[in-house]
Write a protein that holds these residues in place. Structure first.
Motif, PDB file in Angstrom:
ATOM      1  N   GLU A 219       0.826  -1.213   0.000  1.00  0.00           N
ATOM      2  CA  GLU A 219       0.000   0.000   0.000  1.00  0.00           C
ATOM      3  C   GLU A 219       0.857   1.258   0.000  1.00  0.00           C
ATOM      4  O   GLU A 219       0.549   2.231  -0.687  1.00  0.00           O
ATOM      5  N   ARG A 220       1.954   1.245   0.765  1.00  0.00           N
ATOM      6  CA  ARG A 220       2.815   2.432   0.817  1.00  0.00           C
ATOM      7  C   ARG A 220       3.600   2.639  -0.470  1.00  0.00           C
ATOM      8  O   ARG A 220       4.129   3.734  -0.712  1.00  0.00           O
ATOM      9  N   SER A 221       3.693   1.610  -1.306  1.00  0.00           N
ATOM     10  CA  SER A 221       4.405   1.767  -2.571  1.00  0.00           C
ATOM     11  C   SER A 221       3.597   2.571  -3.583  1.00  0.00           C
ATOM     12  O   SER A 221       4.132   3.026  -4.586  1.00  0.00           O
ATOM     13  N   MET A 222       2.311   2.745  -3.318  1.00  0.00           N
ATOM     14  CA  MET A 222       1.449   3.510  -4.219  1.00  0.00           C
ATOM     15  C   MET A 222       1.298   4.950  -3.719  1.00  0.00           C
ATOM     16  O   MET A 222       1.803   5.308  -2.656  1.00  0.00           O
ATOM     17  N   SER A 223       0.608   5.763  -4.472  1.00  0.00           N
ATOM     18  CA  SER A 223       0.452   7.172  -4.098  1.00  0.00           C
ATOM     19  C   SER A 223      -0.321   7.331  -2.795  1.00  0.00           C
ATOM     20  O   SER A 223      -0.025   8.216  -1.990  1.00  0.00           O
TER      21      SER A 223
END
Length: 325
Positions: A219-223
């Motif tokens: 999730e943190r890898s996305m915006s």
């Protein structure tokens, strides 16, 4: 009354064509399984695929035995202690090899895991569904297993945002705000088109990893993350956060791998990592995808400035224990 003739074992008979098969088995078997997450056990709906290598002189595998073995392994889990999904996959694969007299078996389990968390501003409790993935391959030399997750988020497109920013700067200059145009653009979120993304992170290792940690990395890898329930303050936070951190589909794959290796320094060089991101486009009829796979050693070497491997180790190679180039 005469006895009925013995029923032949058709699966063990000679095939019409003497050719070994890379895979034969069952797919899409629906089961309820109990999995341990931390100190808790959760009952989940799961889909199981299981295949074996088929010898050139064997007509077929005993397909009916696959679900029987699934039930046996699952009953042990439900009646006893809950297991990790990758351990359950490993157990089923090992039993399939033994019962089917197969050289090798591969099992993939995808379970729907309800994850509870709170919205970013109002703190309301919400339930999000994450796919929990367990993969195992077993053979004469032992077994290997993979744990992973698939989670959803949102990506804001950097390219479109840069175009909108340039056009907004021109309009501000034309309206007489030239001296303050840059400061205004720093204060106001710049529009762009958004993509809902599905990120997958797989880790092949003997170390026990927590699925919640892996889903957080994805999730943190996305915006920005997405939530099933959002009040207006939460919605504002998600939209602004996404537009302040625009990312391509390729960015998400790279960020996920980097954070995994930074947060899990104990992973061994021979362990395996796969990061995959699919973004559902909003201004095109197609979707976009990016992937990276390889051993931890291959990826660490490249992150530290080394040359990329000639051939990156695939999941299939790793599960079969094949050496990398």
């Amino acid at each position: 009354m005469s006895d009925l003739p013995l029923v032949r074992d058709m699966q063990a008979s000679a095939p019409p064509v003497g050719l070994a098969l890379s895979r034969a088995g069952v797919t899409g078997v629906q089961k309820a399984i109990r999995i341990r997450r931390g100190d808790h056990e959760i009952l989940m709906a799961a889909e199981i695929d299981c295949t074996v290598d088929l010898a050139r002189d064997q007509k077929g595998v005993h397909m009916s035995r696959f679900p029987e073995l699934f039930d046996e392994a699952i009953d042990e889990v439900v009646l006893g202690q809950g297991l990790l999904v990758e351990v359950l996959a490993d157990r089923i694969a090992s039993q399939i090899v033994e019962r089917q007299n197969a050289l090798r078996a591969e099992v993939r389990i995808v379970a729907r895991w309800p994850q509870r968390r709170r919205t970013p501003v109002t703190g309301l409790e919400t339930q999000e569904i994450v796919s929990l993935i367990g993969i195992a391959a077993a053979g004469g030399k032992g077994s290997r297993r993979v744990v992973g997750v698939e989670a959803t988020g949102i990506n804001a497109c950097p390219c479109a945002q840069d175009l909108v920013r340039a056009r907004a700067y021109e309009r501000l200059e034309e309206a007489g705000f030239g001296a303050d145009a840059e400061r205004i653009l720093e204060l106001v979120p710049i529009a762009t088109h958004n993509q809902r993304g599905r990120g997958t992170l797989l880790v092949g290792t003997t170390h026990e990893l927590d699925a919640e940690d892996l889903s957080g990395i994805v999730e943190r890898s996305m915006s920005a993350p997405v939530y099933e329930l959002l009040k207006r303050p939460d919605e504002l936070f998600v939209v602004e956060h996404a537009h302040l951190q625009p990312r391509f589909v390729e960015d998400s794959v790279r960020v996920a791998i980097r954070e995994l290796l930074e947060s899990k320094p104990g992973l061994d060089d021979g362990d395996f990592v796969l990061s995959r991101q699919v973004n559902l486009e909003t201004i095109h009829d197609h979707d976009v995808v990016a992937e990276r796979w390889g051993t931890v050693a291959e990826i660490r070497r490249e992150l530290q400035g080394g040359e990329p491997s000639i051939r990156q180790t695939t999941l299939e190679d790793w599960l079969r224990g094949l050496p990398s180039a």
